[in-house]
Every structure is written in C-alpha cells, then in structure tokens.
Scaffold this active site. Structure first.
Site, PDB file in Angstrom:
ATOM      1  N   LEU A   1      -5.294  -1.309  18.717  1.00  0.00           N
ATOM      2  CA  LEU A   1      -5.215  -2.713  19.148  1.00  0.00           C
ATOM      3  C   LEU A   1      -6.576  -3.389  19.085  1.00  0.00           C
ATOM      4  O   LEU A   1      -7.588  -2.813  19.471  1.00  0.00           O
ATOM      5  CB  LEU A   1      -4.657  -2.768  20.580  1.00  0.00           C
ATOM      6  CG  LEU A   1      -3.277  -2.130  20.764  1.00  0.00           C
ATOM      7  CD1 LEU A   1      -2.806  -2.310  22.216  1.00  0.00           C
ATOM      8  CD2 LEU A   1      -2.239  -2.689  19.797  1.00  0.00           C
TER       9      LEU A   1
ATOM     10  N   HIS B   1      -4.151  -8.478  18.336  1.00  0.00           N
ATOM     11  CA  HIS B   1      -2.992  -8.023  19.117  1.00  0.00           C
ATOM     12  C   HIS B   1      -3.052  -8.581  20.540  1.00  0.00           C
ATOM     13  O   HIS B   1      -2.039  -8.988  21.104  1.00  0.00           O
ATOM     14  CB  HIS B   1      -2.988  -6.488  19.221  1.00  0.00           C
ATOM     15  CG  HIS B   1      -2.805  -5.775  17.928  1.00  0.00           C
ATOM     16  ND1 HIS B   1      -3.803  -5.021  17.346  1.00  0.00           N
ATOM     17  CD2 HIS B   1      -1.743  -5.692  17.100  1.00  0.00           C
ATOM     18  CE1 HIS B   1      -3.349  -4.495  16.218  1.00  0.00           C
ATOM     19  NE2 HIS B   1      -2.107  -4.885  16.041  1.00  0.00           N
TER      20      HIS B   1
ATOM     21  N   ASP C   1      -0.214 -11.501   8.708  1.00  0.00           N
ATOM     22  CA  ASP C   1       0.865 -10.884   7.924  1.00  0.00           C
ATOM     23  C   ASP C   1       1.943 -11.941   7.687  1.00  0.00           C
ATOM     24  O   ASP C   1       3.073 -11.825   8.179  1.00  0.00           O
ATOM     25  CB  ASP C   1       1.426  -9.681   8.682  1.00  0.00           C
ATOM     26  CG  ASP C   1       0.354  -8.634   8.930  1.00  0.00           C
ATOM     27  OD1 ASP C   1      -0.282  -8.200   7.959  1.00  0.00           O
ATOM     28  OD2 ASP C   1       0.133  -8.275  10.093  1.00  0.00           O
TER      29      ASP C   1
HETATM   30  O1  PAF Z   1       2.477  -5.606  11.853  1.00  0.00           O
HETATM   31  C1  PAF Z   1       2.621  -4.432  12.227  1.00  0.00           C
HETATM   32  O2  PAF Z   1       1.806  -3.871  12.953  1.00  0.00           O
HETATM   33  C2  PAF Z   1       3.842  -3.661  11.775  1.00  0.00           C
HETATM   34  O3  PAF Z   1       4.203  -4.004  10.492  1.00  0.00           O
HETATM   35  C3  PAF Z   1       5.037  -3.773  12.754  1.00  0.00           C
HETATM   36  C4  PAF Z   1       5.551  -5.206  12.833  1.00  0.00           C
HETATM   37  C5  PAF Z   1       4.636  -3.294  14.126  1.00  0.00           C
HETATM   38  C6  PAF Z   1       6.195  -2.896  12.255  1.00  0.00           C
HETATM   39  O4  PAF Z   1       5.823  -1.563  12.185  1.00  0.00           O
END
Ligand code: PAF
Length: 294
Positions: free
Chosen positions: A33, A37, A150
């Site tokens: 993290l 996050h 992402d």
């Molecule tokens: O973005 C991420 O960390 C991963 O692709 C996820 C969404 C936790 C799925 O494993």
C-alpha cells in the site's frame, strides 16, 4: 481492525454491517500500500460508515513471465497502514479459497479489454474482472474505490458491475503523484535511482501532450508521435504504447484533425524503465465546438 482470511467470515461480517444499516466502502488492492491506496481508503472513510480493504496478489491477472513472484508482499506493514487509516476489516484472501480446485468461471469484459494493456498482457483483464467480481460478490459493498492510474481497469470494472447487476457504486479517484509527477505505484519501489529519474518523464510527456491537445494543434497522429518522441528522448524508457483514444469507450479517434468536442480524450502510456513496467494517463476534456467561430 479485524483481519480475516476466510471468505465466509468476511461475507458474514459484511452482512452484519449491512443488517445494522451501515454503508460499506470497499478498496480492493494487491497490497504494498502507498499514498494512492490510502487516498482511496480516506475517500471510502469519508463516504461510508465501514471500510473494508482486500489484500490479494491475484495470480490470474499476471500473464506468463510477468512479475507475479517478484510482486512486493509487505503484509504486516500493510495491515498496520490500514489500522492507522481507520480501516474496519482487512480481507487477506488466499488463492486456495478464491481459486479452489474445480474453479472454472471467468468474467471477460470483451471490447474494453481489447486496446492498450489488453493485447500486451494476455489474460490480464479476464483475471482482474474475475477477481473483482468475486470480491464484490463476497463483500457486497455500497461503494468500491479504484484509482484512475489504472484507467482501463476502472472502465472494465464499471462495465462488469453494470452488466452483472452487482449493485455497487464504482468510484474512480484521481491519481496520486510524487512531487515530480510520477504516478504512485507499488512497482515504483523496484526502480533504480536512475530509472526513477527517467520514469518522471512519463508524466511530463503526458502533460505536454495535454497542452497540445488543448490547443488543438496538429492531428491525432502527430499528437501520438510527439508523445512517443517525448518519452523516448534521452533514452531509458521502452515505450509499449503512447495513444490518444476516446476516453469513455477506448475507441480509436478518427485519424486526422484532433477531435472538436465536446468529449474527453484519454492520453495513455505504458513504458518500461529497466524491468519495471509503468502505466500512466491523463483524461483531457475537449470543450464543444473548438475550431469553429460561433
Ligand atoms: O488494481 C489492483 O490492485 C488490482 O488489479 C485489483 C483491482 C485489486 C484486482 O486484483
């Protein structure tokens, strides 16, 4: 903070939260993290009465030869970070429970997985869509939080939540950046000092492309060529893609003049600095009727 490994125990506790009328915010992660996050957790904390974080390095979203084994797994530090951030429950799933013997149900979001990372990471979005579907079915959160770094994943997740009627609100949160613009990523820790300096070029190149796009100068082709050129200039970055696409659909932009708007264009990059693959993007709003005189 509760830390649970079993799927049933997590589902039961989430049921209890819901039965008590408490809203649940969910942040799925693969651990390691960082501030990105924690920004998702902070938003979930602000908007929901209970916050659940999952930590699971999902094997099915790594293509053969990718960094599944090398992916960082600092579980103790992650749990501590969750405690400090006010998380209520950490779900540390295990592969033997999430993919038990006999597992054979996959979720594939077809069109949105075709461009950008799709062909470069075969099976990646099928793995992401499958694990996210499982996690959302277990936790059944009111809201789930994803980072815009992402971007393609955000679209894939929003689509599957709609198509499978999962009833979760998908919240996409702004990319958190280092002071030189590098997007936060668990993979940044693997960059050597020289690669780390080079990696900052990605955001600079994207920001320059955004200016060109906003000024409406040139064509889609010249914009993409300039973006790639800015990334490659000085060496040290191996560009996988540098593209401008229609942001909501990921469809290719018609070749020739830059779009007139109104709309949103995605500028998306994937590049390797040494062995580390980095992605980043900017979504640029194109105002209506640019280039006309009325
Ligand atoms: O973005 C991420 O960390 C991963 O692709 C996820 C969404 C936790 C799925 O494993």
């Amino acid at each position: 903070l509760k830390v649970l490994r079993e799927v049933d125990a997590v589902a039961r506790l989430a049921d209890r939260f819901r039965a008590a009328g408490l809203s649940i915010g969910f942040v799925p992660t693969m651990g390691a993290l960082h501030a990105g996050h924690l920004a998702l957790v902070a938003r979930a904390r602000a908007e929901c009465e209970r916050v659940i974080v999952s930590i699971f390095v999902n094997p099915t979203q790594f293509a053969p030869g990718e960094d599944f084994d090398a992916y960082p797994r600092p579980l103790t530090a992650d749990i501590e970070a969750c405690r400090e951030a006010g998380v209520d429950l950490v779900f540390c799933g295990e592969a033997r429970d999430l993919y038990p013997p006999g597992f054979q149900t996959w979720v594939a979001v077809e069109e949105l997985a075709k461009p950008l990372c799709g062909p470069r990471r075969p099976g990646h979005f099928r793995g992401v869509a499958t694990i996210v579907s499982q996690l959302l079915s277990i936790v059944r959160p009111h809201r789930a939080y994803f980072g815009r770094k992402d971007y393609q994943q955000c679209l894939v997740v929003a689509r599957l939540v709609t198509d499978l009627h999962l009833g979760t609100e998908v919240r996409t949160c702004e990319t958190v950046r280092e002071s030189d613009g590098l997007a936060m990523s668990s993979r940044n820790a693997r960059l050597s000092p020289a690669e780390r300096t080079t990696a900052a070029r990605i955001h600079r190149a994207l920001a320059a492309a955004r200016e060109t796009l906003e000024r409406g100068e040139g064509s889609v082709e010249s914009l993409e060529a300039k973006l790639r050129g800015d990334l490659e200039r000085g060496g040290g970055l191996e560009v996988e893609y540098a593209e401008a696409l229609d942001a909501p659909t990921l469809a290719a932009l018609p070749s020739g003049n830059l779009p007139r708007g109104p709309g949103h264009v995605l500028l998306a990059v994937a590049a390797r600095a040494g062995k580390t693959r980095l992605i980043d993007n900017l979504v640029v709003e194109i105002p209506a009727r640019r280039g006309t005189t009325d």
